[in-house]
Design a protein around this motif. Structure first.
Motif: not given
Length: 169
Positions: A133-142, A158-166
């Protein structure tokens, strides 16, 4: 554009994503064009309602315009903003359309690249984005350091400098 609008946008520039900034820039620009020679400080609630009704677009876009104008008036410390008291009818929540598993498999297997290694990388990225369930931007920053293969998880910025574990799928 009016200096008050530019001051608001300058304050926002580093706080929000570039796409959100662009959207708010055009909303503020359109608002000041609509004002013409009138002052934004002299507006009342019926004026804001008229502006919202004059917008070509759906309720969701009108709501974004209202949020932007509400924030604009809050930025300028207006004690009784003309945006106060404006409400929108509730829209029914719609469930997303989920593609079938065979269709998803077909799309992921259809991802290619100029070389076998690139094609494999692209397929893995598509599967990770869909399955986690990643956004494009999250995938590019991985980054490779964000992957924990032992626990099968990924640390996402993630979006808005939020971080999470998936989970890694």
């Amino acid at each position: 554009m009016h200096e008050d609008g530019l001051a608001y946008l300058r304050a926002l520039r580093l706080k929000i994503a570039s796409t959100t900034y662009r959207r708010r820039f055009f909303i503020v620009q359109r608002f000041f064009r609509w004002l013409g020679k009138r002052s934004w400080q002299d507006l009342a609630r019926p004026d804001i309602e008229a502006h919202l009704l004059a917008i070509n677009g759906g309720q969701q876009y009108r709501r974004q315009v209202w949020h932007t104008l509400r924030d604009f008036y809050a930025f300028h410390n207006r004690p009784q903003p003309p945006t106060a008291g404006i409400t929108f009818r509730k829209e029914p929540k719609r469930l997303p359309k989920v593609p079938s598993e065979p269709l998803v498999d077909e799309k992921i297997l259809g991802v290619s690249g100029p070389e076998p290694q690139i094609a494999l990388r692209n397929r893995l990225m598509a599967e990770l984005a869909y399955g986690s369930g990643l956004r494009r931007r999250e995938l590019s920053l991985l980054d490779i350091g964000d992957l924990d293969f032992a626990n099968r998880t990924a640390f996402i910025h993630g979006k808005g400098d939020k971080q999470r574990i998936v989970p890694l799928t």
